[in-house]
Design an enzyme around this catalytic site. Structure first.
Site, PDB file in Angstrom:
ATOM      1  N   ARG A  13      23.516  -6.295 -28.886  1.00 12.26           N
ATOM      2  CA  ARG A  13      24.322  -6.000 -30.060  1.00 12.26           C
ATOM      3  C   ARG A  13      24.159  -7.185 -31.019  1.00 12.26           C
ATOM      4  O   ARG A  13      24.404  -8.329 -30.649  1.00 12.26           O
ATOM      5  CB  ARG A  13      25.782  -5.872 -29.662  1.00 12.26           C
ATOM      6  CG  ARG A  13      26.653  -5.596 -30.840  1.00 12.26           C
ATOM      7  CD  ARG A  13      28.095  -5.552 -30.426  1.00 12.26           C
ATOM      8  NE  ARG A  13      28.915  -5.211 -31.572  1.00 12.26           N
ATOM      9  CZ  ARG A  13      30.233  -5.302 -31.569  1.00 12.26           C
ATOM     10  NH1 ARG A  13      30.854  -5.712 -30.492  1.00 12.26           N
ATOM     11  NH2 ARG A  13      30.911  -4.980 -32.628  1.00 12.26           N
ATOM     12  N   HIS A  27      30.839  -2.331 -37.142  1.00 13.97           N
ATOM     13  CA  HIS A  27      31.232  -1.421 -36.051  1.00 13.97           C
ATOM     14  C   HIS A  27      30.355  -0.160 -36.031  1.00 13.97           C
ATOM     15  O   HIS A  27      30.771   0.890 -35.549  1.00 13.97           O
ATOM     16  CB  HIS A  27      32.721  -1.009 -36.156  1.00 13.97           C
ATOM     17  CG  HIS A  27      33.669  -2.148 -35.962  1.00 13.97           C
ATOM     18  ND1 HIS A  27      34.780  -2.343 -36.745  1.00 13.97           N
ATOM     19  CD2 HIS A  27      33.658  -3.156 -35.052  1.00 13.97           C
ATOM     20  CE1 HIS A  27      35.423  -3.440 -36.346  1.00 13.97           C
ATOM     21  NE2 HIS A  27      34.758  -3.951 -35.319  1.00 13.97           N
ATOM     22  N   HIS A  70      38.355   2.635 -35.803  1.00 12.83           N
ATOM     23  CA  HIS A  70      37.986   1.736 -34.710  1.00 12.83           C
ATOM     24  C   HIS A  70      38.979   0.586 -34.749  1.00 12.83           C
ATOM     25  O   HIS A  70      38.872  -0.331 -35.563  1.00 12.83           O
ATOM     26  CB  HIS A  70      36.545   1.232 -34.913  1.00 12.83           C
ATOM     27  CG  HIS A  70      36.114   0.216 -33.901  1.00 12.83           C
ATOM     28  ND1 HIS A  70      35.189   0.495 -32.913  1.00 12.83           N
ATOM     29  CD2 HIS A  70      36.482  -1.073 -33.701  1.00 12.83           C
ATOM     30  CE1 HIS A  70      35.022  -0.583 -32.157  1.00 12.83           C
ATOM     31  NE2 HIS A  70      35.789  -1.555 -32.632  1.00 12.83           N
ATOM     32  N   ASP A 120      47.107 -10.456 -30.220  1.00 11.60           N
ATOM     33  CA  ASP A 120      46.922  -9.363 -29.276  1.00 11.60           C
ATOM     34  C   ASP A 120      47.990  -8.284 -29.504  1.00 11.60           C
ATOM     35  O   ASP A 120      49.181  -8.539 -29.371  1.00 11.60           O
ATOM     36  CB  ASP A 120      47.041  -9.945 -27.854  1.00 11.60           C
ATOM     37  CG  ASP A 120      46.678  -8.938 -26.802  1.00 11.60           C
ATOM     38  OD1 ASP A 120      45.613  -9.082 -26.198  1.00 11.60           O
ATOM     39  OD2 ASP A 120      47.465  -7.987 -26.585  1.00 11.60           O
ATOM     40  N   ARG A 170      48.911  -5.636 -27.837  1.00 12.53           N
ATOM     41  CA  ARG A 170      49.766  -5.275 -26.704  1.00 12.53           C
ATOM     42  C   ARG A 170      50.897  -6.291 -26.555  1.00 12.53           C
ATOM     43  O   ARG A 170      52.045  -5.931 -26.343  1.00 12.53           O
ATOM     44  CB  ARG A 170      48.925  -5.251 -25.429  1.00 12.53           C
ATOM     45  CG  ARG A 170      49.605  -4.545 -24.288  1.00 12.53           C
ATOM     46  CD  ARG A 170      48.671  -4.293 -23.154  1.00 12.53           C
ATOM     47  NE  ARG A 170      47.413  -5.035 -23.273  1.00 12.53           N
ATOM     48  CZ  ARG A 170      46.420  -4.895 -22.440  1.00 12.53           C
ATOM     49  NH1 ARG A 170      46.498  -4.043 -21.456  1.00 12.53           N
ATOM     50  NH2 ARG A 170      45.313  -5.589 -22.582  1.00 12.53           N
ATOM     51  N   ILE A 210      42.905  -0.751 -29.273  1.00 13.69           N
ATOM     52  CA  ILE A 210      44.223  -0.295 -29.719  1.00 13.69           C
ATOM     53  C   ILE A 210      44.198   1.224 -29.911  1.00 13.69           C
ATOM     54  O   ILE A 210      45.114   1.937 -29.484  1.00 13.69           O
ATOM     55  CB  ILE A 210      44.612  -1.001 -31.044  1.00 13.69           C
ATOM     56  CG1 ILE A 210      44.646  -2.519 -30.852  1.00 13.69           C
ATOM     57  CG2 ILE A 210      45.945  -0.473 -31.567  1.00 13.69           C
ATOM     58  CD1 ILE A 210      44.779  -3.321 -32.145  1.00 13.69           C
ATOM     59  N   GLY A 211      43.157   1.724 -30.537  1.00  6.54           N
ATOM     60  CA  GLY A 211      43.062   3.159 -30.825  1.00  6.54           C
ATOM     61  C   GLY A 211      43.062   4.012 -29.565  1.00  6.54           C
ATOM     62  O   GLY A 211      43.636   5.097 -29.532  1.00  6.54           O
TER      63      GLY A 211
HETATM   64  P1  ADP Z   1      37.212  -6.232 -29.085  1.00  2.00           P
HETATM   65  O1  ADP Z   1      36.207  -5.419 -28.303  1.00  2.00           O
HETATM   66  O2  ADP Z   1      37.051  -6.213 -30.553  1.00  2.00           O
HETATM   67  O3  ADP Z   1      37.486  -7.593 -28.508  1.00  2.00           O
HETATM   68  P2  ADP Z   1      39.061  -4.269 -28.071  1.00  2.00           P
HETATM   69  O4  ADP Z   1      38.480  -3.014 -28.601  1.00  2.00           O
HETATM   70  O5  ADP Z   1      38.920  -4.557 -26.611  1.00  2.00           O
HETATM   71  O6  ADP Z   1      38.618  -5.505 -28.923  1.00  2.00           O
HETATM   72  O7  ADP Z   1      40.629  -4.241 -28.444  1.00  2.00           O
HETATM   73  C1  ADP Z   1      41.450  -5.327 -28.136  1.00  2.00           C
HETATM   74  C2  ADP Z   1      42.831  -5.004 -28.663  1.00  2.00           C
HETATM   75  O8  ADP Z   1      43.311  -3.812 -28.015  1.00  2.00           O
HETATM   76  C3  ADP Z   1      43.863  -6.096 -28.396  1.00  2.00           C
HETATM   77  O9  ADP Z   1      44.660  -6.293 -29.552  1.00  2.00           O
HETATM   78  C4  ADP Z   1      44.688  -5.486 -27.278  1.00  2.00           C
HETATM   79  O10 ADP Z   1      46.013  -5.965 -27.268  1.00  2.00           O
HETATM   80  C5  ADP Z   1      44.659  -4.030 -27.667  1.00  2.00           C
HETATM   81  N1  ADP Z   1      45.096  -3.196 -26.565  1.00  2.00           N
HETATM   82  C6  ADP Z   1      44.499  -2.960 -25.375  1.00  2.00           C
HETATM   83  N2  ADP Z   1      45.268  -2.160 -24.607  1.00  2.00           N
HETATM   84  C7  ADP Z   1      46.397  -1.901 -25.322  1.00  2.00           C
HETATM   85  C8  ADP Z   1      47.581  -1.153 -25.083  1.00  2.00           C
HETATM   86  N3  ADP Z   1      47.782  -0.514 -23.941  1.00  2.00           N
HETATM   87  N4  ADP Z   1      48.522  -1.102 -26.069  1.00  2.00           N
HETATM   88  C9  ADP Z   1      48.340  -1.761 -27.222  1.00  2.00           C
HETATM   89  N5  ADP Z   1      47.242  -2.478 -27.515  1.00  2.00           N
HETATM   90  C10 ADP Z   1      46.293  -2.557 -26.576  1.00  2.00           C
END
Ligand code: ADP
Length: 405
Positions: free
Chosen positions: A92, A180, A207, A282, A284, A328-329
């Site tokens: 990537r 993305h 995304h 973050d 979550r 998050i999505g």
């Molecule tokens: P990247 O690949 O860009 O590092 P991700 O697609 O893995 O990021 O997304 C990370 C984000 O998703 C973080 O903000 C994390 O807190 C959020 N996330 C993961 N699981 C949950 C959840 N169950 N509820 C809310 N947010 C979440």
């Protein structure tokens, strides 16, 4: 395992994510394992799972930098797949500039051009390129392929790519690129399978991860996106602000006398969710907190997302479907609900029960909703594997399983 395999690498500043795709003789490629080395430079740790998610290894490894992380990965690969051949490595690469409108076999000339794009993606590009160099050092005869986050957006209308500055600057590559793209390309590829009723219509893909953006798809082609020249524009992100009045940046330089490095750090690492909350980048973590600053950060994230859905709906002249993807999505029913509530003027209505129990690709809108709302997991690694296989002539057309397993 003694079969040939291809590696997919996604190298970041503190993590190296990877997938191993195996080619059993006479069968199609499939995902063999996926894992990552996290905490590079601080407390590096390797964790790998097999194709059904069972842990294969979790252990500390020595990795002061990206090159040592590649060495640690190579050692684990040898212990696991010794005797097999690496047929190709797909990477990537975040920025392909104006020239790279598709996956590209990497040579010295390509590397030179990609290095010139480092200032446009300082948070990602240097680490992507360092991983390529580290692989060349260890496996000089193994072909490598760069798959760009910008490529999928090429071909957008001229006005969508335009940055309204004088022509001499635009001729130097000042344009909106979008990012993305591997994620959006994956969604565009699987839409006809999962959601054929909207696949060829007007779809907004959200995304939403640490980095976040939206893409307007018309007939599965990108016609606009919220990220532009760099990955700073558009939505509020974990550590990046999203769209910002450029006068603010002038003020940081002229009014506050910050250096270019300080402004870069502020915009890439200290803004967005972490900047607003002062607590965390973050989502979550923030959703579990009561502090007003944490709530404000989440409120702004939702506000900005709904605003961009409105803008992209205008670009598309209406919307037939919305797809949520990325961390998050895919994982936060609350954020999906709140963004859809804030977009209720579009006639969106989601089923709270279905939304709460999403697993894999799921339609979460009710039958009354004016546009279909879907959650579809992204799979950027599978996209890279498919491109790498196709470009290196490793796989027949459609040889990669859509699900990566
Ligand atoms: P990247 O690949 O860009 O590092 P991700 O697609 O893995 O990021 O997304 C990370 C984000 O998703 C973080 O903000 C994390 O807190 C959020 N996330 C993961 N699981 C949950 C959840 N169950 N509820 C809310 N947010 C979440």
């Amino acid at each position: 395992m003694k079969d040939d395999y291809a590696l997919v690498l996604n190298a970041g500043s503190s993590s190296l994510k990877f997938c191993v795709f195996e080619r059993p003789v006479g069968e199609r490629w499939h995902l063999e394992s996926r894992g990552q080395i996290e905490g590079i430079g601080t407390a590096p740790r390797l964790s790998v799972k097999d194709e059904i998610g069972h842990s294969l290894v979790k252990k500390d490894v020595p990795a002061k930098d990206g090159s040592e992380a590649i060495a640690a990965l190579a050692e684990w690969l040898r212990s696991m797949y010794g005797g097999s051949r690496v047929l190709g490595v797909g990477h990537r690469v975040v920025h392909g500039g104006a020239r790279f409108s598709g996956p590209t076999i990497i040579d010295a000339e390509v590397m030179k051009e990609l290095h010139q794009l480092v200032p446009l993606a300082p948070l990602h590009q240097p680490y992507n390129l360092a991983a390529i160099e580290a692989v060349f050092e260890r496996l000089p005869n193994v072909p490598q392929v760069a798959c760009f986050d910008t490529s999928f957006h090429r071909g957008q209308p001229e006005v969508a790519e335009l940055i309204p500055l004088p022509r001499e600057l635009r001729e130097q590559g000042l344009q909106r690129y979008g990012f993305h793209g591997l994620s959006y390309e994956h969604i565009a590829t699987v839409l006809p399978l999962f959601a054929p009723e909207i696949a060829n219509g007007r779809v907004i893909v959200a995304h939403l991860g640490s980095g976040a953006s939206m893409c307007a798809l018309n007939d599965r082609k990108s016609v606009d996106s919220t990220l532009g020249f760099t990955a700073l524009d558009g939505l509020c992100m974990g550590t990046r602000p999203g769209a910002l009045d450029p006068g603010v940046v002038l003020h940081l330089f002229q009014g506050l006398n910050l250096s270019a490095k300080e402004v870069e750090t502020l915009l890439y690492k200290k803004s967005g969710l972490v900047g607003i909350s002062g607590i965390s980048n973050d989502m979550r973590d923030l959703l579990g907190r009561e502090e007003p600053a944490a709530r404000l950060a989440v409120d702004y994230f939702v506000y900005r997302a709904a605003r961009e859905i409105g803008a992209l709906t205008a670009v598309l002249g209406g919307v037939d479907g919305i797809v949520f993807t990325a961390g998050i999505g895919e994982n936060s029913p609350e954020i999906r609900q709140r963004i859809c509530d804030a977009s209720a003027w579009l006639g969106l209505e989601i089923d709270a029960d279905v939304n709460a129990k999403v697993k894999d690709q799921t339609k979460i809108s009710t039958s009354r909703s004016k546009a279909a709302v879907w959650v579809i997991p992204t799979n950027e690694e599978l996209m890279i594997a498919r491109h790498t296989g196709a470009l290196l002539g490793l796989s027949a057309k459609a040889a990669w399983n859509e699900q990566g397993d």
